[in-house]
Enzyme design. Sequence first.
Site, PDB file in Angstrom:
ATOM      1  N   ARG A 187      -7.100   0.099  16.906  1.00 20.60           N
ATOM      2  CA  ARG A 187      -7.568   0.426  15.572  1.00 20.60           C
ATOM      3  C   ARG A 187      -8.619  -0.636  15.281  1.00 20.60           C
ATOM      4  NH1 ARG A 187      -3.901   0.909  10.102  1.00 20.60           N
ATOM      5  NH2 ARG A 187      -4.488  -1.269   9.946  1.00 20.60           N
ATOM      6  N   LYS A 207       0.812  -1.228   0.000  1.00 22.17           N
ATOM      7  CA  LYS A 207       0.000   0.000   0.000  1.00 22.17           C
ATOM      8  C   LYS A 207       0.841   1.273   0.000  1.00 22.17           C
ATOM      9  CE  LYS A 207      -0.680   0.164   4.974  1.00 22.17           C
ATOM     10  NZ  LYS A 207      -1.344  -0.574   6.054  1.00 22.17           N
TER      11      LYS A 207
HETATM   12  C1  LIG Z   1      -0.392  -1.324   6.651  1.00 16.92           C
HETATM   13  C2  LIG Z   1      -0.692  -2.620   7.282  1.00 16.92           C
HETATM   14  C3  LIG Z   1       0.323  -3.570   7.457  1.00 16.92           C
HETATM   15  C4  LIG Z   1       1.770  -3.299   7.098  1.00 16.92           C
HETATM   16  O1  LIG Z   1       2.344  -2.425   7.994  1.00 16.92           O
HETATM   17  P1  LIG Z   1       3.921  -2.077   7.944  1.00 16.92           P
HETATM   18  O2  LIG Z   1       4.162  -1.290   9.172  1.00 16.92           O
HETATM   19  O3  LIG Z   1       4.146  -1.306   6.697  1.00 16.92           O
HETATM   20  O4  LIG Z   1       4.647  -3.364   7.949  1.00 16.92           O
HETATM   21  C5  LIG Z   1      -0.020  -4.794   8.013  1.00 16.92           C
HETATM   22  N1  LIG Z   1      -1.284  -5.053   8.383  1.00 16.92           N
HETATM   23  C6  LIG Z   1      -2.293  -4.169   8.240  1.00 16.92           C
HETATM   24  C7  LIG Z   1      -3.662  -4.539   8.677  1.00 16.92           C
HETATM   25  C8  LIG Z   1      -2.027  -2.920   7.687  1.00 16.92           C
HETATM   26  O5  LIG Z   1      -3.026  -2.045   7.534  1.00 16.92           O
END
Ligand SMILES: *Cc1c(COP(=O)(O)O)cnc(C)c1O
Length: 357
Positions: A133, A36
């Site tokens: 969250r 993302k």
């Molecule tokens: C963005 C996200 C990740 C990845 O997070 P990083 O800190 O970039 O490794 C993993 N799980 C969820 C649910 C996320 O939204």
Amino acid sequence: MKNPKVNVDIKKVIANAKEVVNLAAEKGIEVVGVTKSVCANLEVAKALLKGGVVGLADSRINNLLYLRENLKLERVPLMLLRTPMLSEVEQVVKYVDVSLNSELKIVKALNEVAREQELLHKVILMVDVGDRREGVMPDNVMKIVEEVLQLTNIKLVGIGTNLACFGGVLPSDENMKVLIELREKINEEFDENLKIISGGNSSSLPRLKERGLPPEINQLRVGETILLGRNVTNREPFPNTFQDSFLLEAEIIELKEKPAQSEGRIGQNAFGEKEISSKKGIRKRAILAVGRQDVFFKGLTPLDKGVKIESASSDHLIVDLTGYRKDTTIGDSLKFELNYAALLRAMTSPYVKVDYN
Ligand SMILES: *Cc1c(COP(=O)(O)O)cnc(C)c1O
């Protein structure tokens, strides 16, 4: 359009992915690569796969759809990280193999679509173990699981959690234990065999490296540490990784000697801030053709220590070059490392080109 651009060193992305994948594999953990923050850039996605990730994950259905269409030859498992919107369940079932979910109403909607399309959609139920969250509160998990297990076209494949995103909560023995005990309870009470405990994101890697995670944790979803080589709990370099796989390049469009201090009565700038320079005297100043519309400028670090970022407006980045030793002229480019927020915005901006080496 040549500038601004992000230069991606694909070899470094592959090397970082390998490092994280191997570290996890030693502990029996599979890594899902998260795209993302690079807007599902195809070359980066391929680099993650070359590095050994078992699948790709993104929060946006558009990005996953793009990956599904462009990685045609390989049937790569795709995961939706953000709980689906009710308005996108049809696409989710069609293009995504597994989605992370925390609302029964949405899982039921996924089931309806999957039933109509005669498909089986996999779900990981997210549990809030403290970060606040997404996720079902632990006390409500059994009740929801019971309902999910009755849905004909949903396969519950595991439970998971997300940490360090909202509350900044780090993985611990206690919060991992919540997941492990819940899985055990589900498997016993419902005679199930949930395979996956998706224990977190990049924030789990420092602990994994230093002392390991509980052996039941068998999946992590990793973006930042692979892409930027950072330990996300303190933003220090993560051991044996590159921090400069992505570099922003922007071009000088004005170069002048100017007084450091502004002149006139001071109000707010376009972004509601008051900018007071601490510098004095005449400074060598450059304007680069990049701005807040392209990048989160506070997340930029100039590669050359003599370059100091002063501020940015929508499309101008003001830098102080008084301490910069090299000769510069209009048309030259300066390079910057990016933090997560800067990378996210740069890779999403239609004004920023992406280049590879
Ligand atoms: C963005 C996200 C990740 C990845 O997070 P990083 O800190 O970039 O490794 C993993 N799980 C969820 C649910 C996320 O939204």
